[in-house]
Each structure stands twice: as structure tokens, then as C-alpha cells.
Design an enzyme around this catalytic site. Structure first.
Site, PDB file in Angstrom:
ATOM      1  N   ARG A  60     -11.594   2.883  -6.753  1.00  4.89           N
ATOM      2  CA  ARG A  60      -9.992   3.121  -6.061  1.00  4.89           C
ATOM      3  C   ARG A  60      -8.828   2.752  -7.025  1.00  4.89           C
ATOM      4  NH1 ARG A  60     -11.644   0.780  -0.751  1.00  4.89           N
ATOM      5  NH2 ARG A  60      -9.483   1.138   0.091  1.00  4.89           N
TER       6      ARG A  60
ATOM      7  N   ARG B   1     -10.976  -8.077   3.895  1.00  3.12           N
ATOM      8  CA  ARG B   1     -10.549  -7.215   5.052  1.00  3.12           C
ATOM      9  C   ARG B   1     -11.744  -7.237   5.750  1.00  3.12           C
ATOM     10  NH1 ARG B   1      -6.575  -2.455   3.153  1.00  3.12           N
ATOM     11  NH2 ARG B   1      -8.516  -1.622   2.377  1.00  3.12           N
TER      12      ARG B   1
ATOM     13  N   ARG C 122     -14.981  -2.178   5.730  1.00  2.00           N
ATOM     14  CA  ARG C 122     -15.216  -0.857   5.572  1.00  2.00           C
ATOM     15  C   ARG C 122     -15.867  -0.501   4.607  1.00  2.00           C
ATOM     16  NH1 ARG C 122      -8.931   1.180   5.026  1.00  2.00           N
ATOM     17  NH2 ARG C 122      -9.809   2.180   3.171  1.00  2.00           N
TER      18      ARG C 122
ATOM     19  N   LYS D 106       0.380  -0.677   3.182  1.00  2.00           N
ATOM     20  CA  LYS D 106       0.919   0.762   3.631  1.00  2.00           C
ATOM     21  C   LYS D 106       0.898   0.935   5.161  1.00  2.00           C
ATOM     22  CE  LYS D 106      -1.795   3.312   1.521  1.00  2.00           C
ATOM     23  NZ  LYS D 106      -2.728   3.137   0.709  1.00  2.00           N
TER      24      LYS D 106
ATOM     25  N   ARG E 199      -1.457  11.666  -3.362  1.00  2.00           N
ATOM     26  CA  ARG E 199      -1.882  10.709  -4.308  1.00  2.00           C
ATOM     27  C   ARG E 199      -2.282  11.415  -5.627  1.00  2.00           C
ATOM     28  NH1 ARG E 199      -4.956   7.446   0.371  1.00  2.00           N
ATOM     29  NH2 ARG E 199      -5.945   5.936  -0.836  1.00  2.00           N
TER      30      ARG E 199
HETATM   31  P1  AMP Z   1      -6.743   4.863   2.684  1.00  2.00           P
HETATM   32  O1  AMP Z   1      -7.329   4.469   3.925  1.00  2.00           O
HETATM   33  O2  AMP Z   1      -5.459   5.249   2.576  1.00  2.00           O
HETATM   34  O3  AMP Z   1      -7.263   3.789   1.587  1.00  2.00           O
HETATM   35  O4  AMP Z   1      -7.903   6.154   2.267  1.00  2.00           O
HETATM   36  C1  AMP Z   1      -9.447   5.957   2.593  1.00  2.00           C
HETATM   37  C2  AMP Z   1     -10.062   6.998   1.602  1.00  2.00           C
HETATM   38  O5  AMP Z   1      -9.636   8.221   2.424  1.00  2.00           O
HETATM   39  C3  AMP Z   1      -9.606   7.338   0.290  1.00  2.00           C
HETATM   40  O6  AMP Z   1     -10.234   6.537  -0.590  1.00  2.00           O
HETATM   41  C4  AMP Z   1     -10.078   8.810   0.127  1.00  2.00           C
HETATM   42  O7  AMP Z   1     -11.417   8.840  -0.061  1.00  2.00           O
HETATM   43  C5  AMP Z   1      -9.561   9.215   1.274  1.00  2.00           C
HETATM   44  N1  AMP Z   1      -8.145   9.722   1.253  1.00  2.00           N
HETATM   45  C6  AMP Z   1      -7.116   9.355   1.895  1.00  2.00           C
HETATM   46  N2  AMP Z   1      -5.987  10.091   1.737  1.00  2.00           N
HETATM   47  C7  AMP Z   1      -6.474  10.728   0.863  1.00  2.00           C
HETATM   48  C8  AMP Z   1      -5.511  11.893  -0.165  1.00  2.00           C
HETATM   49  N3  AMP Z   1      -4.154  11.964   0.020  1.00  2.00           N
HETATM   50  N4  AMP Z   1      -6.202  12.502  -1.190  1.00  2.00           N
HETATM   51  C9  AMP Z   1      -7.440  12.381  -1.364  1.00  2.00           C
HETATM   52  N5  AMP Z   1      -8.352  11.410  -0.701  1.00  2.00           N
HETATM   53  C10 AMP Z   1      -7.676  10.858   0.319  1.00  2.00           C
END
Ligand code: AMP
Length: 212
Positions: A167, A123, A156, A14, A89
Site C-alpha cells: 500500500r 491498529r 484488518r 483520514k 487515489r
Molecule cells: P482504506 O480503508 O482507505 O485504506 O481502503 C482500503 C482498501 O480499499 C484499499 O487498500 C483498496 O484496496 C480499496 N480502496 C479504497 N479506496 C480506493 C480507491 N479510491 N481506489 C481503489 N481502491 C480503493
């Protein structure tokens, strides 16, 4: 003006694809996960609240997410449009967004769970300058060392086997169903994310009807 959402499971690319599209078409790239990570790094009040939730691979509360998205869009620096990455999400976030904003397309990056695992566990991130690597297709020249600043690379906090399983479960349970909701109201373009970065980008542009 072009307004897009990009949705996909962790490791589907993404961030990379949104970044390429943003650069090519002058869009503002809004990465909700990055905004949360910034709060953690800066030790803000919100950062303290979200740190553990993120590390466990769980979703942050909708009210925080909605505020972040609303505040970011209210900066109105998106003269040519925006692409939002990692949002919505779940159903509530989707409904919140559709009530307030209209969009031109939803890019859905599709990737099977076993490929997600392979990619995400490979990663690595530089905690100093933010550069990211992948041991499968984007290895640093010297193992474990950032090519840009020489700092040691780390995973990470939420790229562990345990957090990843959580996740994936959350994604399949909460995020997948919102695609049906978005399909009813907006254009959803599904792209096979198992292709190379360039191929995925080309497919996205073709499906969105963008000029090259
Ligand atoms: P990502 O980098 O997009 O994988 O986001 C990392 C983490 O940030 C996720 O596992 C969530 O804990 C939080 N997060 C990011 N976007 C959202 C969202 N739209 N709703 C809720 N939590 C989010």
C-alpha cells in the site's frame, strides 16, 4: 455547501479527521474503503471481486470505484456538503472526479513512512461492532477485547507488514503524483499528520478558513 476531499497515506488519520469535520459541519462522510469493506462483509457480488485485492493492499479497479462514488453522490443527501475519504487515489480517478464535480478544498495529510508503519501495525478492529483501537494511543482497557461489545479484537486483513508495504508503494507511486494535478486545479491544504488528533483537526479548520 462545503465539498472536500481528504487524501493521505494509510494510518494518517483520514477517517478520524474526516469524521470530526463531518460531525462539526453536518457533512456527509463518504469513506470509499468502508463501502468496499461493507460489500465484503455482506458477501455481495462486488465483495467477492474486491476481497482479495483489498487483502493484498492493491487498488480496486477504477470502474468500480467510480461507480461507488457516483452512486453515493447521486443520493443527494448532502445538503450541507460532503467529505470524501480515500478517493481519488490515482490520475484516472482524479480526472473522472474533476470532470463531474467541483470541490472547495483538498486536505492532504502528510505522514512519513516510518510513522505510518508504527501506527498501522498497532491498529486493531472489533469485527463484531466495528469499533477501532490503536495499541499506541487508544488501547482497550482489557488487552485484545472490545470495550463496547466484549468481542475479541483482530487486525484488518490488509494491516499486515506485507500488505502495508504494497500500500505504501502504491501510495507513493500513484497517489502522491495526483496531488500535483490537484494543486494545479484546486486548493490543496497540506497538514502535518504527525501531530495529535486535536492539533491536526485545528490545523485543517484553520487552513480551510472554517469557524470554530
Ligand atoms: P482504506 O480503508 O482507505 O485504506 O481502503 C482500503 C482498501 O480499499 C484499499 O487498500 C483498496 O484496496 C480499496 N480502496 C479504497 N479506496 C480506493 C480507491 N479510491 N481506489 C481503489 N481502491 C480503493
Amino acid at each position: 455547501m462545503r465539498k472536500y476531499l481528504i487524501i493521505g497515506v494509510q494510518g494518517s488519520g483520514k477517517g478520524t479527521q474526516a469524521g470530526l469535520l463531518a460531525k462539526a459541519y453536518d457533512l456527509v462522510h463518504i469513506n470509499v474503503g468502508d463501502i468496499f469493506r461493507w460489500h465484503v462483509q455482506q458477501h455481495t457480488k462486488l465483495g467477492a471481486l474486491v476481497r482479495r485485492t483489498m487483502a493484498a493492499g492493491e487498488l480496486i479497479g477504477d470502474e468500480h470505484v467510480e461507480k461507488i462514488v457516483r452512486d453515493r453522490l447521486e443520493q443527494h443527501d448532502w445538503n450541507y456538503g460532503f467529505i470524501i475519504d480515500g478517493f481519488p487515489r490515482n490520475r484516472r480517478q482524479t480526472e473522472f472526479f474533476l470532470e463531474s464535480y467541483d470541490i472547495d478544498g483538498v486536505i492532504h495529510l502528510d505522514l512519513p513512512d516510518d510513522e505510518v508503519r508504527r501506527r498501522v501495525l498497532a491498529r486493531r478492529l472489533c469485527p463484531n461492532c466495528g469499533m477501532d483501537y490503536n495499541l499506541i494511543y487508544d488501547r482497550p482497557a482489557e488487552e485484545g477485547i472490545c470495550e463496547v461489545c466484549g468481542h475479541e479484537l483482530v487486525r484488518r486483513a490488509d494491516d499486515t507488514e506485507e500488505a502495508l508495504s504494497e500500500r505504501l508503494r502504491t501510495y507513493n507511486e500513484k497517489t502522491n503524483p495526483i496531488l500535483d494535478l490537484l494543486r494545479r486545479k484546486e486548493y490543496v491544504f497540506t497538514v502535518n499528520a504527525a501531530q495529535s488528533v486535536d492539533e491536526v483537526q485545528t490545523s485543517i479548520r484553520e487552513k480551510l478558513g472554517l469557524d470554530f
